[in-house]
Design a protein around this motif. Structure first.
Motif: not given
Length: 381
Positions: A147-155
């Protein structure tokens, strides 16, 4: 900690329902199927889960699942091409495949626990705030999905949710992490709005001057280098025309090109056998075939939809005089300013050398053919 593989796919008979569900038009069907066929072979669907007791002594599963990077990569390519509609189709295909993944996750959890999944509570919902993602991901103990700083999961085509487990099978539950409505009519507008800046940035980017590459010499690797450059260009969103002369039989790179976006192959479909330079019938056959290939290339280039043009083995028809040299010269010398050209083949004529910006001469130092080892599938062809 292990991930379970998921075998997710769409039956082509269901695309009519898909069109209705995501508010497409019937005329979009061919494009939808085409995009699905391109992206699906690259999908790597997986999930991981843990089961814990809740405060009431019941069982709760925490699940993280992903379709892999294929959708992110392909959508980025389409956005760079300013094909927002195509990128949106791919986004919806990802959502549909995730719904198939949910069905399999339910089945696998039941097989492993003997219990049935209830409603999903997705990360980002009121019951599962985004701020809880770091702690939950740490508890899951996996590193494939981040997850990134915006809490978006990746992929991006990944989901994180919890589900209460029951002794009895539950009624069908919502399976949309977006808004609990798979056929949300706002999704397309939200998608387009989220990519409008990216599209504007792409339009504003000035195109670079295209250069000419020449791979020649006696050593192995000329076509291989051209293939590598083509794959890189396609990955950057460039439209590639990969043309081949003197070749008719199937070669392995054609299978790869079929699943890559942005690469169009132009070559003779049937195997014409070996060229016989002293045989008038062979000369006529190859000359006709090569000029037909040249016709197709010229037509494609005129549309303005070619960023990289590969003329593989082009030195041979030139040297044998089995191509219209004047037209080939015009194609190269008067190419569109922004178009890149890649030339390959032994014994490059002075014309090719004079017009090339890059020249790489492959030198054979050692080759297994000299030891009697024949060409190998996937290596030489």
């Amino acid at each position: 900690m292990t991930f379970e593989a998921l075998d997710v796919s769409l039956d082509e008979n269901c695309f009519s329902d898909f069109i209705k569900r995501y508010h497409f038009n019937e005329e979009d069907k061919n494009e939808i199927i085409k995009l699905y066929r391109k992206v699906h072979p690259r999908v790597h669907a997986i999930f991981h889960h843990i089961v814990e007791e809740d405060e009431n002594g019941g069982k709760v599963a925490t699940v993280v699942a992903s379709l892999g990077r294929a959708f992110d990569e392909y959508q980025n390519v389409l956005v760079r091409q300013q094909d927002i509609h195509g990128a949106y189709i791919v986004d919806c295909l990802g959502l549909e495949l995730l719904s198939k993944a949910y069905d399999q996750i339910d089945v696998k959890i039941h097989e492993m626990t003997g219990l049935y999944a209830g409603g999903y509570i997705y990360a980002g919902s009121k019951e599962f705030p985004l701020e809880e993602i770091p702690a939950v991901m740490k508890k899951l103990g996996q590193k494939k999905i981040r997850y990134n700083e915006a809490y978006m999961l990746l992929p991006k085509k990944s989901v994180l949710f919890t589900t209460k487990l029951y002794d009895k099978k539950q009624e069908s539950h919502s399976k949309c992490a977006e808004c609990n409505a798979v056929n949300c009519s706002m999704r397309v507008e939200k998608y387009k709005a989220s990519h409008v800046d990216n599209e504007a940035e792409t339009k504003a980017s000035p195109k670079e001057k295209g250069l000419i590459h020449l791979y020649t010499g006696e050593g192995k690797g000329k076509t291989t280098a051209a293939i590598g450059l083509s794959v890189r260009a396609a990955g950057a969103g460039k439209k590639v025309i990969f043309s081949q002369f003197m070749k008719g039989r199937d070669t392995s790179e054609l299978n790869s090109f079929e699943i890559l976006p942005n690469i169009t192959v132009i070559r003779k479909e049937e195997d014409m056998g070996w060229f016989k330079k002293d045989d008038e019938e062979s000369i006529a056959l190859f000359t006709k075939a090569h000029n037909e290939i040249l016709d197709k290339i010229t037509d494609k280039v005129r549309t303005g939809k070619c960023d990289v043009l590969v003329l593989d083995e082009v030195t041979y028809p030139w040297n044998f005089g089995i191509i219209d040299k004047a037209r080939l010269q015009d194609l190269i010398a008067n190419k569109p300013e922004n178009m890149e050209i890649v030339l390959t083949g032994r014994n490059a004529d002075d014309f090719f050398v004079e017009h090339a910006d890059y020249i790489t001469r492959m030198e054979k130092v050692k080759h297994p053919f000299d030891a009697g080892i024949q060409g190998r599938l996937g290596i030489e062809f």
